[in-house]
Write an enzyme that holds these catalytic residues in place. Sequence first.
Site, PDB file in Angstrom:
ATOM      1  CG  ASP A 167      39.649  35.149  47.946  1.00 13.39           C
ATOM      2  OD1 ASP A 167      38.805  34.675  47.085  1.00 13.39           O
ATOM      3  OD2 ASP A 167      40.663  35.768  48.373  1.00 13.39           O
ATOM      4  CB  SER A 188      41.018  36.705  43.827  1.00 15.89           C
ATOM      5  OG  SER A 188      40.252  35.835  44.179  1.00 15.89           O
TER       6      SER A 188
END
Length: 514
Positions: free
Chosen positions: A14, A64
């Site tokens: 991420d 995200s």
Amino acid sequence: MSVSKKPMVLVILDGYGYREEQQDNAIFSAKTPVMDALWANRPHTLIDASGLEVGLPDRQMGNSEVGHVNLGAGRIVYQDLTRLDVEIKDRAFFANPVLTGAVDKAKNAGKAVHIMGLLSAGGVHSHEDHIMAMVELAAERGAEKIYLHAFLDGRDTPPRSAESSLKKFEEKFAALGKGRVASIIGRYYAMDRDNRWDRVEKAYDLLTLAQGEFQADTTVAGLQAAYARDENDEFVKATVIRAEGQPDAAMEDGDALIFMNFRADRAREITRAFVNADFDGFARKKVVNVDFVMLTEYAADIKTAVAYPPASLVNTFGEWMAKNDKTQLRISETEKYAHVTFFFNGGVEESFKGEDRILINSPKVATYDLQPEMSSAELTEKLVAAIKSGKYDTIICNYPNGDMVGHTGVMEAAVKAVEALDHCVEEVAKAVESVGGQLLITADHGNAEQMRDPATGQAHTAHTNLPVPLIYVGDKNVKAVEGGKLSDIAPTMLSLMGMEIPQEMTGKPLFIVE
């Protein structure tokens, strides 16, 4: 005994974007022998993770939620931000029956319309243009008491950038001749997602009781006082905005409350505090029976009105695995668990048949620069065990470090986070190769590769709109295709697994077996 499975593993780093420039680049500055070797020696490409390629407005940075929805869907999914922009532009928003219904009901009963949300141009959890449209909708429909409760950003925007947004709304209310900004508070309190109820309680009390640690006559005065206390936008303490002679903006039964965040994960906790009769996160000093409207559905079990219900996605990667009797595992830390489950599954809360889930607790620290490795060692241990178990056809894992530590703006910590990830990738790649599996390494968006804003010189705490890497590790002889995007990942995985790609997936495989 069943045959041991050779898993197709997707590791999502991420916030691990790709940027050529070395200055203020935590990924370049970190010692990453493993990722360097994989990039040099394995099939790889760069893929788009922002803007139109993920269903966001042009050049809008990725995030995200958007990233994982596209990863799992195998098609570009137009995001709430884009959908709302279009609806406001063509004025369909101003006729939305849920929004107009709540405003009209409050107005006709002489009650207030409260609008709350993240006042930000970041476009990750909300957009201030949508909040402005909601203010206009309430005013156009004749509401007299319009109160805006502004949650301040400083995370998806520069750390001290709220003033221009607040001024814009002060000017709007002055032009309308009614309504005002009634409170300001940092998102750290109002938008927690890790059950830190002491933070949420401060926001709830500010909203329901019109009580905070501080009070100011104007938003700018309140903000400047916070800056003087060394609180950046994200951390601004509960501040009531109320000049002498102005009525109190405490919430009362029968008021309308419109929550203008469109992203679910950080909207759920404070929503539950208002909506759930059996709420037990903290003892509410005042329980108000407001007409609560969620802009989008924050969770299926939150029973209140939704202005824009979700559009259902058919045959996402997870659903397609289940239909083909494949086993799958989703694994991450608390911070990104919703992303590899709910978002990757296209907004479906329940797990599919054959889908297991493992949640590793994120460390309980105030900010993740204090523990940049987070829980990556435990996550890797569990992931390696799952790879070697022979139980799973496919495994989806997210390491949050690059994003969560990148958000702190602390370069040294971000470098440590990236170095911790390199060790994790080494363990995972070894495990995958030891069982004859396949591994794709990618990211959902950038962050850690840009730690300082070159324009302002401030820490860069937001995501980027830069491409992300995609690397193949496995025994197949494959050739990389250029020009990919996140929605090509699911078709790529299916193709490498030798499976049919459902017609709903319009993405294309990015590694062609030669």
